[in-house]
Design an enzyme around this catalytic site. Sequence first.
Site, PDB file in Angstrom:
ATOM      1  CB  THR A   7      42.948  37.655  50.910  1.00 18.76           C
ATOM      2  OG1 THR A   7      42.200  38.245  49.840  1.00 18.76           O
ATOM      3  CG2 THR A   7      44.424  37.668  50.522  1.00 18.76           C
ATOM      4  CB  SER A   8      41.055  33.763  47.397  1.00 18.23           C
ATOM      5  OG  SER A   8      39.753  34.264  47.570  1.00 18.23           O
ATOM      6  CG  ASN A   9      41.833  40.878  46.015  1.00 19.11           C
ATOM      7  OD1 ASN A   9      42.786  41.110  45.288  1.00 19.11           O
ATOM      8  ND2 ASN A   9      40.806  41.707  46.114  1.00 19.11           N
ATOM      9  N   GLY A  11      44.918  40.412  43.454  1.00 13.78           N
ATOM     10  CA  GLY A  11      45.641  41.684  43.528  1.00 13.78           C
ATOM     11  C   GLY A  11      46.332  41.846  44.870  1.00 13.78           C
ATOM     12  CE  LYS A  12      42.267  43.473  49.886  1.00 12.19           C
ATOM     13  NZ  LYS A  12      41.351  43.249  51.005  1.00 12.19           N
ATOM     14  CG  ASP A  70      38.393  44.823  55.795  1.00  8.41           C
ATOM     15  OD1 ASP A  70      38.055  44.133  54.820  1.00  8.41           O
ATOM     16  OD2 ASP A  70      37.651  45.680  56.300  1.00  8.41           O
ATOM     17  CB  SER A  71      42.479  47.730  52.473  1.00 12.46           C
ATOM     18  OG  SER A  71      42.400  46.760  51.450  1.00 12.46           O
ATOM     19  CE1 TYR A 154      35.576  51.755  44.181  1.00 14.49           C
ATOM     20  CE2 TYR A 154      36.751  50.431  45.806  1.00 14.49           C
ATOM     21  CZ  TYR A 154      35.575  50.806  45.196  1.00 14.49           C
ATOM     22  OH  TYR A 154      34.386  50.240  45.582  1.00 14.49           O
ATOM     23  CG  HIS A 180      46.231  51.660  51.471  1.00 13.98           C
ATOM     24  ND1 HIS A 180      46.513  51.756  50.128  1.00 13.98           N
ATOM     25  CD2 HIS A 180      45.241  50.734  51.563  1.00 13.98           C
ATOM     26  CE1 HIS A 180      45.731  50.944  49.448  1.00 13.98           C
ATOM     27  NE2 HIS A 180      44.943  50.304  50.301  1.00 13.98           N
TER      28      HIS A 180
END
Length: 195
Positions: A7-9, A11-12, A70-71, A154, A180
């Site tokens: 991922t490059s997100n 936040g994650k 994946d969330s 969210y 989660h």
Amino acid sequence: MKLVLATSNKGKVKEIKELCKHYEVIPYSELIDEFEIIEDADSFKENALIKARAVYKALNDKNVIVMADDSGISVDALDGAPGIYSARYGGESATDKDNLNKLINDIKEKDLQSSPAHYTAAIAIVADGIEKTVHGWMYGTAVTKAQGEGGFGYDPMFIPLGYDKTLGELDNEIKKKLSHRSKALYLASKILKNL
């Protein structure tokens, strides 16, 4: 042990780095150029596997472990939407804020101020000859007013079960216990220890 995130997100990446302090956690984009991964499966688990497999193959290094997440959020009043489409709910180039606003508006269109909802996180681990997946969930309520500046996605509209504040308002330590992703990462850490 080098743990490469598919991922490059930001936040994650930040959240996973905080939760996996025993590992050298690197987003794949620091090792190779980012590339498009088509997530076309119909479950969080399969989409996480698609990402982990793609990055593992692209790295072409048997000495790395790739982890993909994946969330998303599923809202009962919207028959489980946005679900696996959470990251692009507001459209392909939507920002977190666009997605948040669309979800708030869609709940309001049902003449509701809130709805039961839950977050799902599926984590896939791919290494040399190994593919494993785990899940974590967090239950609560999606509300139609964004509150708080913390977290991402969210978080400002989700109140966890047993609380009266959104994830956007809650302290980071509380969020880590409830998350989660934290629950899925705890299970993933058990797999990592045995690799």
